[in-house]
Design a protein around this motif. Structure first.
Motif, PDB file in Angstrom:
ATOM      1  N   LYS A 244      -2.482  -1.148  -5.237  1.00 39.24           N
ATOM      2  CA  LYS A 244      -2.250  -2.154  -4.197  1.00 39.24           C
ATOM      3  C   LYS A 244      -2.858  -3.492  -4.601  1.00 39.24           C
ATOM      4  O   LYS A 244      -2.198  -4.548  -4.496  1.00 39.24           O
ATOM      5  CB  LYS A 244      -2.869  -1.672  -2.877  1.00 39.24           C
ATOM      6  N   LYS A 293       0.406   7.432   3.369  1.00 38.01           N
ATOM      7  CA  LYS A 293       0.388   6.055   3.858  1.00 38.01           C
ATOM      8  C   LYS A 293       0.909   5.102   2.776  1.00 38.01           C
ATOM      9  O   LYS A 293       1.617   4.129   3.083  1.00 38.01           O
ATOM     10  CB  LYS A 293      -1.030   5.660   4.266  1.00 38.01           C
ATOM     11  N   THR A 297       3.901   2.428   3.399  1.00 36.40           N
ATOM     12  CA  THR A 297       3.666   0.983   3.289  1.00 36.40           C
ATOM     13  C   THR A 297       4.313   0.364   2.056  1.00 36.40           C
ATOM     14  O   THR A 297       4.268  -0.851   1.884  1.00 36.40           O
ATOM     15  CB  THR A 297       2.156   0.695   3.254  1.00 36.40           C
TER      16      THR A 297
END
Length: 418
Positions: A244, A293, A297
């Motif tokens: 990320k 998750k 996302t």
């Protein structure tokens, strides 16, 4: 020959018919008409299935078939049939064969073996010669012959300078380089996630740190060199965070997660069943939550079965002696659909992997070639041995309750229904 699909709910965000129930008429491999109701007045092949849903054809980006060299595990012919009946219209095949897929002729061999099959086979060629991590293979020649990426399957590149050179060199032809997330010196001889369960069971631990160090190191290299890096089958919460942050920096990094890492934890190891011995190892509930998750996302780009058939002689032995690897094509959809919302993961099987690997995306629209998967997302069942179509039977999902059954595919002008 024409085929008429009746009452099919279309799952395709790029289609004007997304989430609508339609009839679909297919003629000579082309979607001729999509409408609320189409009369079967031309004696078309009629497909009427309970709660029929269709999406763009699924693409599995990490599959092992054994051939050449390990045909007792799986042949290309049977492997492609398994993929079709599991809902996949395309597969990327790893280079862990004998000999390794590390040359132009070896790439062409794989492609030719799959010629005219309903499922499209894309070779992932070895990054280094014989996948031994010492010298780069002939990357450009293999890409010209049809390789879509370069990876030493489940083997980390331990020479950082070699990875640096690979990232630099591959930019000349827009090549995609894999980095398997494992630091061998940290992982050591670990065979299970380092934690409470490995300690309790007396199994050598493979710490999550081994994954984090390798990812962080090669992300630094990517930042230095530029280019495109893909990190396959991440398994920890921290790995999601690392990727990320790298994406926020604008680095061209993508990643995948294996189905079993989204569903199963190291609690499964209590019976010492080697069908749960994977690489990376199964992790914790906290890791699963973070990975799920990550899919929702969009941090995680791809979901793969990481299908790796292993013959019984190398699986039905002591846990510590067994080879890593599980089969996953047949159970992939039912397992995923049990823990994630359909629309959260369908793009990770369709448009995202195709974009990353430079393959043209399809869409369910009139005039387009048909490349679709047919399934029922609502059927609950228990996955049994008879559901396994692969030659090898090393599934971690046997006797697990799954949700959603695959009917088949329509691709390359071929309808394959279970």
């Amino acid at each position: 020959m024409s085929t008429l699909l009746k009452n099919a709910t279309i799952i395709d965000a790029s289609s004007p018919y997304h989430l609508q129930k339609k009839d679909i008429l297919i003629s000579n491999g082309i979607i001729e008409k999509i409408a609320d109701s189409i009369e079967n007045d031309q004696n078309n092949t009629l497909v009427e299935l309970e709660n029929l849903h269709v999406s763009c054809g699924w693409f599995d980006t990490s599959v092992c078939f054994g051939e050449p060299g390990f045909e007792e595990r799986e042949t290309i012919k049977n492997g492609l049939q398994v993929a079709a009946k599991s809902g996949f219209t395309a597969v990327a095949v790893n280079a862990n064969t004998h000999p390794v897929i590390d040359s132009k002729s070896a790439v062409e061999y794989l492609i030719n073996k799959a010629k005219n099959a309903a499922v499209k086979l894309y070779p992932i060629a070895a990054l280094t010669q014989n996948s031994d991590g010492k010298e780069l293979a002939e990357l450009y020649d293999m890409q010209q012959s049809g390789a879509i990426a370069f990876a030493d399957y489940n083997k980390p590149i331990t020479n950082d300078n070699l990875m640096k050179v690979a990232l630099l060199y591959a930019q000349n032809f827009d090549g995609l380089v894999f980095s398997f997330p494992k630091n061998n010196s940290i992982a050591g001889e670990g065979i299970a996630n380092e934690g409470i369960n490995s300690t309790k069971l007396g199994l050598k631990g493979n710490p999550a740190l081994a994954e984090h160090i390798q990812i962080a190191s090669h992300l630094f290299l990517l930042e230095y060199t530029g280019g495109k890096l893909h990190i396959p089958t991440i398994s920890t919460a921290k790995s999601v965070d690392l990727i990320k942050d790298a994406k926020k920096k604008g680095l061209q990094v993508t990643c995948s997660v294996a189905v079993h890492h989204l569903v199963l934890t190291d609690d499964e190891l209590n019976e010492f069943d080697s069908n749960f011995k994977t690489n990376p190892p199964l992790r914790t509930k906290e890791d699963i939550k973070a990975l799920q998750k990550g899919v929702k996302t969009g941090i995680i780009d791809i979901i793969t079965s990481d299908h790796n058939p292993i013959d019984i002689e190398h699986k039905k032995v002591e846990f510590s002696e067994a080879k890593d690897g599980v089969i996953g094509l047949e159970s992939a959809f039912g397992a995923l659909n049990s823990v994630l919302d359909l629309q959260d993961f369908i793009t990770c099987l369709t448009s995202k992997p195709r974009s990353i690997f430079g393959i043209e995306n399809t869409s369910i629209k009139e005039g387009n070639n048909v490349d679709i998967t047919l399934f029922n997302p609502d059927e609950n069942y228990t996955f049994k041995m008879e559901n396994i179509l692969s030659t090898s039977k090393n599934s971690p999902f046997t006797n697990k309750k799954l949700k959603g059954k695959v009917y088949g595919i329509f691709a390359n002008n071929q309808l394959i229904i279970n």
